[in-house]
Design a protein around this motif. Structure first.
Motif, PDB file in Angstrom:
ATOM      1  N   ASN A  76       1.540  -1.397  -0.117  1.00 23.23           N
ATOM      2  CA  ASN A  76      -0.004  -0.071   0.358  1.00 23.23           C
ATOM      3  C   ASN A  76       1.244   0.870   0.553  1.00 23.23           C
ATOM      4  N   ASP A  77       1.262   1.663  -1.977  1.00 19.17           N
ATOM      5  CA  ASP A  77       1.635   2.938  -1.154  1.00 19.17           C
ATOM      6  C   ASP A  77       3.316   3.192  -0.152  1.00 19.17           C
ATOM      7  N   ASN A  78       3.990   1.972  -0.346  1.00 18.42           N
ATOM      8  CA  ASN A  78       5.230   2.265   0.744  1.00 18.42           C
ATOM      9  C   ASN A  78       4.850   2.508   2.352  1.00 18.42           C
ATOM     10  N   SER A  79       3.733   2.138   2.117  1.00 17.65           N
ATOM     11  CA  SER A  79       3.305   2.237   4.267  1.00 17.65           C
ATOM     12  C   SER A  79       4.214   2.342   4.965  1.00 17.65           C
ATOM     13  N   ASN A 109      -0.522  -1.997   4.980  1.00 15.13           N
ATOM     14  CA  ASN A 109       0.190  -2.853   4.018  1.00 15.13           C
ATOM     15  C   ASN A 109      -1.137  -4.401   4.526  1.00 15.13           C
ATOM     16  N   ILE A 110      -0.653  -5.425   3.741  1.00  9.17           N
ATOM     17  CA  ILE A 110      -1.472  -6.295   4.334  1.00  9.17           C
ATOM     18  C   ILE A 110      -0.711  -7.437   4.167  1.00  9.17           C
ATOM     19  N   ILE A 111      -1.015  -8.885   4.656  1.00 10.13           N
ATOM     20  CA  ILE A 111      -0.604 -10.094   4.589  1.00 10.13           C
ATOM     21  C   ILE A 111      -2.041 -10.817   5.261  1.00 10.13           C
ATOM     22  N   VAL A 112      -2.382 -11.452   4.034  1.00  6.26           N
ATOM     23  CA  VAL A 112      -3.574 -13.069   4.258  1.00  6.26           C
ATOM     24  C   VAL A 112      -2.404 -14.306   4.216  1.00  6.26           C
ATOM     25  N   TYR A 113      -2.950 -14.629   4.701  1.00  5.78           N
ATOM     26  CA  TYR A 113      -2.405 -16.932   4.511  1.00  5.78           C
ATOM     27  C   TYR A 113      -2.835 -17.666   5.140  1.00  5.78           C
ATOM     28  N   ASP A 114      -2.842 -19.153   4.554  1.00  7.70           N
ATOM     29  CA  ASP A 114      -3.250 -19.768   4.808  1.00  7.70           C
ATOM     30  C   ASP A 114      -2.632 -20.542   6.147  1.00  7.70           C
ATOM     31  N   ARG A 146      11.362  -8.411   4.976  1.00  9.37           N
ATOM     32  CA  ARG A 146      10.427  -7.901   3.063  1.00  9.37           C
ATOM     33  C   ARG A 146      10.823  -6.795   3.348  1.00  9.37           C
ATOM     34  N   LEU A 147       9.419  -5.478   4.483  1.00  8.31           N
ATOM     35  CA  LEU A 147       9.116  -3.964   4.626  1.00  8.31           C
ATOM     36  C   LEU A 147      10.184  -3.760   5.480  1.00  8.31           C
ATOM     37  N   GLY A 148      10.698  -3.771   6.147  1.00  3.03           N
ATOM     38  CA  GLY A 148      11.407  -3.267   7.264  1.00  3.03           C
ATOM     39  C   GLY A 148      11.766  -3.390   8.286  1.00  3.03           C
ATOM     40  N   ALA A 149      12.560  -2.844   9.555  1.00  4.26           N
ATOM     41  CA  ALA A 149      12.622  -2.777  10.589  1.00  4.26           C
ATOM     42  C   ALA A 149      11.572  -1.970  11.427  1.00  4.26           C
TER      43      ALA A 149
END
Length: 300
Positions: A76-79, A109-114, A146-149
């Protein structure tokens, strides 16, 4: 001789019911991955156009138990804010998409997982949080790498997913928030309710037997699957959401957990909503309450 036969029959009955109950937990009937997509779309709970058009990346995360966890990253736009969404039992990540759209609009940003033993993920059994909370830890680690600390991370869970998210709080206090939708407060208490309501049976000795077989078959101790204990130990703010007409996981379970720390927590009970139906029943109120909760804790 007759007495011995009666005793053997009684013992066999107890063992069989205990084994069947444990298998309802650790080997739940799975709805195929593609079928969950169809169900969500046909019931109007998922916007297929939004899901197809939104930027997303299929991901695979290594579980600490040796299998792969399947999911999607929806950036989501470098959120620098991310929410990890956990689905319910027997289902797949497609049950999480209705919530993903809500948080995406709020800049996350969204993470969806099984979960393990669900969807496209590996694993051969389900433990309703005993092992799944450690899978969630692996997903969080992946997000930070992946997205930073500096990424701020929140959790959302529905039903079993809510129980998993809440249990994770006992492992990690560096979570910004949790939204727990129709989660149970304690697994053995829920099993007692289901035994009484579905089979007209007492909890003892069947809970003991189910615990024994689950431990034997998976190594998991069902007695430790108790989200309310994690809520007591955690300082993470939690929004509890529950349908007033939930007859599968009783509404009082969220109300009870909310009272553990109601200075930080928030409670939304949606009139007329059945199990896992709070957002579809009243989307305007649900979205407004989530936004208000996040603003209160300076997470928007």
């Amino acid at each position: 001789m007759i007495i011995a036969i009666i005793i053997l029959v009684a013992v066999a009955f107890l063992v069989i019911v205990g084994f069947v109950l444990s298998n309802r937990v650790i080997k739940p009937r799975q709805i195929p991955y593609e079928e969950t997509y169809r169900i969500e779309v046909e019931n109007g709970r998922m916007d297929p156009d939004w899901f197809e058009e939104v930027e997303k990346e299929e991901i695979w995360v290594d579980s600490p138990y040796g299998y792969k966890l399947h999911g999607f990253l929806i950036p989501n736009d470098n959120s620098e804010r991310t929410v990890i969404i956990c689905h319910g039992i027997t289902y797949s990540l497609f049950g999480s998409i209705k919530y993903a759209k809500v948080f995406h609009k709020l800049g996350y940003n969204i993470i969806v997982y099984d979960h393990r033993n669900h969807g496209k993920s590996g694993g051969t059994n389900t433990t309703l949080g005993f092992y799944e909370k450690h899978d969630l830890a692996a997903v969080k680690k992946w997000v930070l790498e992946r997205l930073g600390a500096n990424t701020r991370i929140g959790l959302h869970g529905e039903s079993m997913g809510a129980a998993i998210a809440l249990q994770y709080l006992s492992l990690d206090n560096e979570i910004d928030f949790c939204v727990a939708d129709c989660g149970f407060s304690d697994l053995e208490e829920l099993l007692s309710v289901r035994l009484r309501e579905d089979f007209h049976l007492p909890s003892i000795p069947f809970i003991w037997l189910a615990r024994f077989f689950a431990k034997l078959l998976t190594g998991a101790n069902l007695k430790e699957v108790s989200p309310i204990k994690s809520v007591r130990e955690s300082s993470v703010p939690v929004m509890f959401a529950h349908g007033a007409e939930d007859h599968y996981v009783p509404t009082y379970m969220s109300e009870k957990m909310y009272r553990e720390n109601n200075s930080k927590n928030h409670l939304l009970v949606v009139p007329g909503a059945a199990h896992a139906a709070s957002l579809p029943t009243d989307p305007i109120t649900y979205e407004k309450e989530v936004e208000s909760f996040l603003r209160k804790h300076k997470l928007l």
